[in-house]
Enzyme design. Structure first.
Site, PDB file in Angstrom:
ATOM      1  N   ASN A   7     -11.872  17.360  67.896  1.00 31.59           N
ATOM      2  CA  ASN A   7     -13.272  17.698  68.136  1.00 31.59           C
ATOM      3  C   ASN A   7     -13.653  18.814  67.168  1.00 31.59           C
ATOM      4  O   ASN A   7     -13.302  19.969  67.367  1.00 31.59           O
ATOM      5  CB  ASN A   7     -13.434  18.165  69.597  1.00 31.59           C
ATOM      6  CG  ASN A   7     -14.851  18.624  69.889  1.00 31.59           C
ATOM      7  OD1 ASN A   7     -15.756  18.451  69.071  1.00 31.59           O
ATOM      8  ND2 ASN A   7     -15.049  19.210  71.063  1.00 31.59           N
ATOM      9  N   LYS A   9     -16.455  20.017  66.648  1.00 31.06           N
ATOM     10  CA  LYS A   9     -17.566  20.846  67.152  1.00 31.06           C
ATOM     11  C   LYS A   9     -18.550  21.097  66.001  1.00 31.06           C
ATOM     12  O   LYS A   9     -18.805  20.193  65.211  1.00 31.06           O
ATOM     13  CB  LYS A   9     -17.032  22.155  67.759  1.00 31.06           C
ATOM     14  CG  LYS A   9     -15.948  21.911  68.814  1.00 31.06           C
ATOM     15  CD  LYS A   9     -15.577  23.150  69.586  1.00 31.06           C
ATOM     16  CE  LYS A   9     -14.474  22.824  70.596  1.00 31.06           C
ATOM     17  NZ  LYS A   9     -14.147  23.951  71.470  1.00 31.06           N
ATOM     18  N   HIS A  91     -18.702  17.709  77.497  1.00 29.46           N
ATOM     19  CA  HIS A  91     -17.868  18.830  77.056  1.00 29.46           C
ATOM     20  C   HIS A  91     -18.396  20.115  77.714  1.00 29.46           C
ATOM     21  O   HIS A  91     -19.603  20.274  77.882  1.00 29.46           O
ATOM     22  CB  HIS A  91     -17.904  18.949  75.528  1.00 29.46           C
ATOM     23  CG  HIS A  91     -16.872  19.897  75.022  1.00 29.46           C
ATOM     24  ND1 HIS A  91     -17.043  21.259  75.073  1.00 29.46           N
ATOM     25  CD2 HIS A  91     -15.644  19.676  74.507  1.00 29.46           C
ATOM     26  CE1 HIS A  91     -15.946  21.844  74.594  1.00 29.46           C
ATOM     27  NE2 HIS A  91     -15.082  20.905  74.245  1.00 29.46           N
ATOM     28  N   GLU A  93     -18.865  22.969  76.622  1.00 32.07           N
ATOM     29  CA  GLU A  93     -19.851  23.704  75.814  1.00 32.07           C
ATOM     30  C   GLU A  93     -21.251  23.109  76.002  1.00 32.07           C
ATOM     31  O   GLU A  93     -22.244  23.828  75.974  1.00 32.07           O
ATOM     32  CB  GLU A  93     -19.419  23.694  74.335  1.00 32.07           C
ATOM     33  CG  GLU A  93     -18.259  24.648  74.112  1.00 32.07           C
ATOM     34  CD  GLU A  93     -17.335  24.279  72.979  1.00 32.07           C
ATOM     35  OE1 GLU A  93     -17.680  23.399  72.170  1.00 32.07           O
ATOM     36  OE2 GLU A  93     -16.235  24.878  72.908  1.00 32.07           O
ATOM     37  N   GLU A 162      -9.888  19.820  80.392  1.00 37.47           N
ATOM     38  CA  GLU A 162     -10.060  20.990  79.523  1.00 37.47           C
ATOM     39  C   GLU A 162     -10.465  22.188  80.372  1.00 37.47           C
ATOM     40  O   GLU A 162     -11.670  22.405  80.610  1.00 37.47           O
ATOM     41  CB  GLU A 162     -11.153  20.724  78.479  1.00 37.47           C
ATOM     42  CG  GLU A 162     -10.828  19.652  77.483  1.00 37.47           C
ATOM     43  CD  GLU A 162     -11.516  19.909  76.153  1.00 37.47           C
ATOM     44  OE1 GLU A 162     -10.812  20.045  75.143  1.00 37.47           O
ATOM     45  OE2 GLU A 162     -12.758  19.995  76.117  1.00 37.47           O
ATOM     46  N   GLY A 168     -10.819  27.766  73.185  1.00 41.60           N
ATOM     47  CA  GLY A 168     -11.161  28.762  72.164  1.00 41.60           C
ATOM     48  C   GLY A 168     -10.627  30.156  72.437  1.00 41.60           C
ATOM     49  O   GLY A 168     -11.056  31.118  71.810  1.00 41.60           O
ATOM     50  N   SER A 208      -7.111  25.274  73.401  1.00 38.93           N
ATOM     51  CA  SER A 208      -6.165  26.057  72.583  1.00 38.93           C
ATOM     52  C   SER A 208      -4.903  25.286  72.216  1.00 38.93           C
ATOM     53  O   SER A 208      -3.816  25.863  72.145  1.00 38.93           O
ATOM     54  CB  SER A 208      -5.823  27.390  73.261  1.00 38.93           C
ATOM     55  OG  SER A 208      -6.984  28.191  73.345  1.00 38.93           O
TER      56      SER A 208
HETATM   57  P1  13P Z   1     -10.026  24.664  71.155  1.00 34.56           P
HETATM   58  O1  13P Z   1      -8.888  23.766  70.761  1.00 34.56           O
HETATM   59  O2  13P Z   1     -10.697  25.311  69.987  1.00 34.56           O
HETATM   60  O3  13P Z   1      -9.617  25.620  72.236  1.00 34.56           O
HETATM   61  O4  13P Z   1     -11.133  23.715  71.797  1.00 34.56           O
HETATM   62  C1  13P Z   1     -10.760  22.785  72.738  1.00 34.56           C
HETATM   63  C2  13P Z   1     -11.889  21.880  72.963  1.00 34.56           C
HETATM   64  O5  13P Z   1     -12.906  22.270  73.480  1.00 34.56           O
HETATM   65  C3  13P Z   1     -11.754  20.491  72.503  1.00 34.56           C
HETATM   66  O6  13P Z   1     -12.798  19.707  72.962  1.00 34.56           O
END
Ligand code: 13P
Length: 245
Positions: A7, A9, A91, A93, A162, A168, A208
């Protein structure tokens, strides 16, 4: 087959960068029984070049309606048309910054299935204050995401566990606790359908994941792969993840 979903992002901000990352992944010899899915921002989907049996294209979101007067939205049909096979739905976010609700997540998951895409529904608790925090948040999100989905389509839905506190932050869950969450998610699905149906659902871990911990999650029985954020946007690190599994 295990899934490694990248991802990107909004970390990747140019077509050139997207192309460079995709080319780096294509140079890696992907092991048998692994499938890699790259999810660039929408505008770079067309810049990703050739796909293969081991490399698919995913989107980071989609709209729940078919075409029409919906300014700014991207539909399942549009995504399918540019070669997308998977789509991230709900997601954290998007739930947090854009107010996506469980109802929207459910509508999107259904629209993805109707549009020949495999939805990757993201669920996870915000904090882990006690041993009950996984079940509460995850059960609710999972149940709502699957509401009204026909039994014969359930196996086309992927769930990404997740935990929000792990995204993150550099603090990943442990493979053991992620496995407990995966078992719990399948239990919720089994209550809605049946055990056999629930066992067909792939459950991934995300939060992470990096070159040091990816293999432990992917090689864990009962976890069907990983959803990688930041580490998937560093070409050396992501290649390292794929090679280390
Ligand atoms: P990180 O791997 O940056 O923690 O993000 C995980 C994530 O949100 C994948 O969709």
């Amino acid at each position: 087959m295990k899934l490694i979903i990248a991802n990107w992002k909004a970390y990747v901000t140019s077509a050139k960068e997207a192309r460079t990352l995709a080319d780096a992944v294509k140079k890696v010899k992907i092991k048998k029984d692994l499938k890699v899915v790259l999810c660039p921002p929408f505008v770079f989907l067309g810049a990703m070049g050739k796909k293969s049996a081991a490399l698919s294209l995913g989107a980071q979101d989609m709209f729940w309606k078919e075409g029409g007067p919906y300014t700014g939205e991207v539909t399942a049909e549009m995504l399918f048309g540019v070669g997308v096979a998977y789509v991230l739905i709900g997601h954290s976010e998007r739930r947090h910054h854009l107010g996506e609700t469980d109802e929207m997540v459910n509508a999107k998951a259904k629209a993805a299935l109707a549009g020949r895409l495999k939805p990757v529904v993201c669920v996870g608790e915000k904090t882990r204050d006690d041993e009950k925090s996984i079940p509460r948040a995850v059960a609710e999100q999972t149940r709502k995401a699957f509401e009204g989905i026909q039994k014969n389509r359930v196996e086309d839905v992927i769930v990404a566990y997740e935990p929000v506190w792990a995204i993150g932050t550099g603090i990943a869950d442990t493979p053991n606790d992620a496995l407990s969450a995966a078992i719990y998610i399948r239990k919720v699905i089994a209550e809605m359908y049946d055990q056999k149906t629930a066992m067909k659902v792939k459950v991934l871990y995300g939060g992470s994941v990096d070159v040091r911990n990816a293999a432990a999650f992917v090689n864990q029985n009962g976890i069907d792969g990983v959803l990688v954020g930041r580490a998937s946007t560093d070409k050396r690190e992501f290649a390292g993840i794929l090679e280390g599994i």
